[in-house]
Write a protein that holds these residues in place. Structure first.
Motif, PDB file in Angstrom:
ATOM      1  N   ALA A   1       0.848  -1.197   0.000  1.00  9.32           N
ATOM      2  CA  ALA A   1       0.000   0.000   0.000  1.00  9.32           C
ATOM      3  C   ALA A   1       0.883   1.245   0.000  1.00  9.32           C
ATOM      4  O   ALA A   1       1.111   1.877   1.043  1.00  9.32           O
ATOM      5  CB  ALA A   1      -0.936  -0.004   1.200  1.00  9.32           C
ATOM      6  N   THR A   2       1.396   1.605  -1.168  1.00 15.48           N
ATOM      7  CA  THR A   2       2.228   2.791  -1.297  1.00 15.48           C
ATOM      8  C   THR A   2       1.353   4.044  -1.399  1.00 15.48           C
ATOM      9  O   THR A   2       0.145   3.955  -1.646  1.00 15.48           O
ATOM     10  CB  THR A   2       3.115   2.671  -2.548  1.00 15.48           C
ATOM     11  N   PRO A   3       1.937   5.229  -1.225  1.00 17.31           N
ATOM     12  CA  PRO A   3       1.143   6.468  -1.354  1.00 17.31           C
ATOM     13  C   PRO A   3       0.500   6.633  -2.724  1.00 17.31           C
ATOM     14  O   PRO A   3      -0.457   7.411  -2.859  1.00 17.31           O
ATOM     15  CB  PRO A   3       2.176   7.575  -1.084  1.00 17.31           C
ATOM     16  N   LEU A   4       0.999   5.939  -3.751  1.00 19.33           N
ATOM     17  CA  LEU A   4       0.400   6.070  -5.072  1.00 19.33           C
ATOM     18  C   LEU A   4      -1.037   5.564  -5.106  1.00 19.33           C
ATOM     19  O   LEU A   4      -1.831   5.983  -5.952  1.00 19.33           O
ATOM     20  CB  LEU A   4       1.230   5.298  -6.107  1.00 19.33           C
ATOM     21  N   ARG A   5      -1.372   4.653  -4.191  1.00 16.94           N
ATOM     22  CA  ARG A   5      -2.751   4.151  -4.159  1.00 16.94           C
ATOM     23  C   ARG A   5      -3.748   5.241  -3.803  1.00 16.94           C
ATOM     24  O   ARG A   5      -4.928   5.127  -4.121  1.00 16.94           O
ATOM     25  CB  ARG A   5      -2.856   3.010  -3.141  1.00 16.94           C
ATOM     26  N   MET A   6      -3.291   6.278  -3.138  1.00 16.49           N
ATOM     27  CA  MET A   6      -4.184   7.360  -2.743  1.00 16.49           C
ATOM     28  C   MET A   6      -4.513   8.283  -3.909  1.00 16.49           C
ATOM     29  O   MET A   6      -5.430   9.098  -3.809  1.00 16.49           O
ATOM     30  CB  MET A   6      -3.553   8.175  -1.601  1.00 16.49           C
ATOM     31  N   ILE A   7      -3.774   8.189  -4.997  1.00 15.73           N
ATOM     32  CA  ILE A   7      -3.999   9.024  -6.176  1.00 15.73           C
ATOM     33  C   ILE A   7      -4.686   8.175  -7.241  1.00 15.73           C
ATOM     34  O   ILE A   7      -4.151   7.131  -7.646  1.00 15.73           O
ATOM     35  CB  ILE A   7      -2.677   9.601  -6.714  1.00 15.73           C
ATOM     36  N   VAL A   8      -5.848   8.613  -7.692  1.00 13.77           N
ATOM     37  CA  VAL A   8      -6.627   7.840  -8.655  1.00 13.77           C
ATOM     38  C   VAL A   8      -5.873   7.741  -9.979  1.00 13.77           C
ATOM     39  O   VAL A   8      -5.493   8.747 -10.578  1.00 13.77           O
ATOM     40  CB  VAL A   8      -8.003   8.492  -8.878  1.00 13.77           C
ATOM     41  N   GLY A   9      -5.648   6.497 -10.427  1.00 18.36           N
ATOM     42  CA  GLY A   9      -5.010   6.256 -11.713  1.00 18.36           C
ATOM     43  C   GLY A   9      -3.505   6.388 -11.721  1.00 18.36           C
ATOM     44  O   GLY A   9      -2.874   6.162 -12.760  1.00 18.36           O
ATOM     45  N   ALA A  10      -2.883   6.747 -10.588  1.00 16.24           N
ATOM     46  CA  ALA A  10      -1.439   6.986 -10.567  1.00 16.24           C
ATOM     47  C   ALA A  10      -0.622   5.733 -10.883  1.00 16.24           C
ATOM     48  O   ALA A  10       0.331   5.806 -11.660  1.00 16.24           O
ATOM     49  CB  ALA A  10      -1.019   7.570  -9.221  1.00 16.24           C
ATOM     50  N   PRO A  11      -0.930   4.544 -10.313  1.00 16.40           N
ATOM     51  CA  PRO A  11      -0.097   3.370 -10.632  1.00 16.40           C
ATOM     52  C   PRO A  11      -0.093   3.029 -12.125  1.00 16.40           C
ATOM     53  O   PRO A  11       0.967   2.752 -12.701  1.00 16.40           O
ATOM     54  CB  PRO A  11      -0.745   2.254  -9.805  1.00 16.40           C
ATOM     55  N   GLY A  12      -1.254   3.046 -12.758  1.00 15.87           N
ATOM     56  CA  GLY A  12      -1.303   2.734 -14.182  1.00 15.87           C
ATOM     57  C   GLY A  12      -0.587   3.764 -15.027  1.00 15.87           C
ATOM     58  O   GLY A  12       0.123   3.412 -15.987  1.00 15.87           O
ATOM     59  N   LEU A  13      -0.740   5.041 -14.697  1.00 11.94           N
ATOM     60  CA  LEU A  13      -0.059   6.085 -15.458  1.00 11.94           C
ATOM     61  C   LEU A  13       1.451   6.025 -15.256  1.00 11.94           C
ATOM     62  O   LEU A  13       2.215   6.332 -16.182  1.00 11.94           O
ATOM     63  CB  LEU A  13      -0.588   7.454 -15.041  1.00 11.94           C
ATOM     64  N   CYS A  14       1.902   5.627 -14.072  1.00 11.37           N
ATOM     65  CA  CYS A  14       3.345   5.444 -13.857  1.00 11.37           C
ATOM     66  C   CYS A  14       3.899   4.359 -14.770  1.00 11.37           C
ATOM     67  O   CYS A  14       4.984   4.516 -15.345  1.00 11.37           O
ATOM     68  CB  CYS A  14       3.612   5.097 -12.394  1.00 11.37           C
ATOM     69  N   MET A  15       3.138   3.280 -14.923  1.00 15.05           N
ATOM     70  CA  MET A  15       3.593   2.207 -15.801  1.00 15.05           C
ATOM     71  C   MET A  15       3.661   2.683 -17.255  1.00 15.05           C
ATOM     72  O   MET A  15       4.639   2.403 -17.973  1.00 15.05           O
ATOM     73  CB  MET A  15       2.657   1.002 -15.686  1.00 15.05           C
ATOM     74  N   VAL A  16       2.641   3.410 -17.699  1.00 14.13           N
ATOM     75  CA  VAL A  16       2.637   3.901 -19.079  1.00 14.13           C
ATOM     76  C   VAL A  16       3.792   4.861 -19.316  1.00 14.13           C
ATOM     77  O   VAL A  16       4.515   4.761 -20.314  1.00 14.13           O
ATOM     78  CB  VAL A  16       1.286   4.575 -19.395  1.00 14.13           C
ATOM     79  N   GLY A  17       3.994   5.813 -18.409  1.00 14.74           N
ATOM     80  CA  GLY A  17       5.092   6.750 -18.570  1.00 14.74           C
ATOM     81  C   GLY A  17       6.455   6.086 -18.518  1.00 14.74           C
ATOM     82  O   GLY A  17       7.358   6.447 -19.284  1.00 14.74           O
ATOM     83  N   GLY A  18       6.624   5.108 -17.630  1.00  9.55           N
ATOM     84  CA  GLY A  18       7.901   4.400 -17.557  1.00  9.55           C
ATOM     85  C   GLY A  18       8.211   3.620 -18.816  1.00  9.55           C
ATOM     86  O   GLY A  18       9.346   3.635 -19.313  1.00  9.55           O
ATOM     87  N   ILE A  19       7.204   2.932 -19.360  1.00 14.94           N
ATOM     88  CA  ILE A  19       7.414   2.178 -20.604  1.00 14.94           C
ATOM     89  C   ILE A  19       7.774   3.121 -21.742  1.00 14.94           C
ATOM     90  O   ILE A  19       8.649   2.825 -22.572  1.00 14.94           O
ATOM     91  CB  ILE A  19       6.154   1.361 -20.941  1.00 14.94           C
TER      92      ILE A  19
END
Length: 335
Positions: free
Chosen positions: A160-178
């Motif tokens: 449960a990282t702080p990114l879970r508190m931001i809607v859509g942040a984990p998926g957008l991090c993956m897209v930006g990283g790729i």
């Protein structure tokens, strides 16, 4: 009498034969290799496979259905109701998807336009002024940041990282990283190929398998981000509806038998008259949805602490009357 020599006439037609104007043309030089048909790159082969196996209309419909389903699931989950019991149709899911997809689609289009503009400006004005050593450092930094973003997105699955508190942040991090990783890999391979030959440098630096993996990871990230946003929108719409109960029409349920609708704020009235069409009336309710031949009703004073939801089958034995929010139902009347 003429002294000129006239050309001879043919024996059959009597006409003067025309002199041939065909002049031998020099042989055309062989076509340059640079004008040959473009090579069949890995990306073009992957695009052909996608067009053959995933029709755009079918894919878009599936996306709309998925997002609408997620929206409906979390909307009714807030009331403690399983959405699968409501008999929602495909049209219901598609209509709900408009609520959850409008902002992500608009934001994605704007971000993609900004990305294309910045990429072009960087290649035309910034990159030519950077030396080889700085280019290598920039590629390394892009790789490091890209892997960090992908790792941060995947880490939220198990922690449960702080990114879970931001809607859509984990998926957008993956897209930006790729996107950063692919950009760095393409730049590195293009630089290496340019030192060998121009023909190799013009070829695609990623194979079909690599492009396939990129599209899958980016697709998973986008699904993850928009599904997360859709769930948040569904829950938010449920909260808004509860907060505006006082502005919504009131509902009175009439029945020829006792329905046992017991909840805070729900009043049961009994009509002993033998000629009454219905012998029981229930006030203090709000209608949330009618679907699958059943009504979803909530008490006007509903809350998550002591609230209850009622599924009432639609039949001739029951009747529902609507009243404006400020209206008072008729007293001791069972229709």
């Amino acid at each position: 009498m003429g002294s000129g020599i006239r050309p001879a006439r043919t024996a059959r037609s009597g006409r003067t034969p025309r002199l041939s104007t065909n002049v031998a043309r020099p042989a055309q030089p062989p076509r340059s290799p640079t004008t040959a048909a473009p090579a069949d790159t890995g990306l073009s082969r992957l695009s052909l496979m996608i067009r053959n196996f995933a029709a755009p209309t079918t894919l878009i419909t599936a996306l709309l259905f998925f997002f609408g389903w997620s929206h409906a699931y979390w909307f009714f989950d807030y009331f403690g109701v399983n959405s699968t019991t409501l008999g929602l149709t495909t049209q219901d899911y598609l209509m709900r998807s408009q609520d959850s997809l409008f902002i992500p689609l608009a934001a994605s289009a704007c971000l993609f336009a900004v990305y294309l503009f910045c990429r072009r400006m960087f290649r035309e004005h910034v990159l030519p002024q950077i030396g080889p050593e700085n280019r290598r450092r920039l590629m390394i930094a892009s790789m490091v940041v890209g892997f960090a973003l992908v790792a941060a997105g995947l880490l939220t699955i198990v922690i449960a990282t702080p990114l879970r508190m931001i809607v859509g942040a984990p998926g957008l991090c993956m897209v930006g990283g790729i996107a950063l990783i692919v950009s760095a890999v393409r730049s590195r391979r293009t630089a290496q190929a340019s030192t060998e030959s121009a023909e190799v440098a013009s070829a695609d630096v990623l194979t079909a398998g690599e492009w396939g993996a990129v599209f899958v990871l980016v697709g998973v990230g986008l699904f993850w981000a928009v599904a997360d946003y859709s769930a948040a929108v569904g829950t938010g719409r449920a909260i808004e509806q509860v907060e505006t109960f006082s502005e919504q029409p009131s509902v009175s349920v009439y029945s020829d038998k006792s329905l046992g609708l017991a909840a805070p704020g729900v009043v049961e009235l009994t009509c002993p008259a033998p000629d009454a069409a219905y012998h029981f009336r229930y006030d203090g309710l709000k209608l949330i949805l009618q679907s699958g031949n059943q009504y979803l009703l909530l008490p006007a004073s509903w809350n998550r602490t002591h609230g209850a939801a009622f599924l009432l089958p639609r039949s001739d034995a029951n009747r529902i009357d609507f009243f404006p929010p400020e209206a008072i139902p008729p007293a001791h009347s069972c229709g």
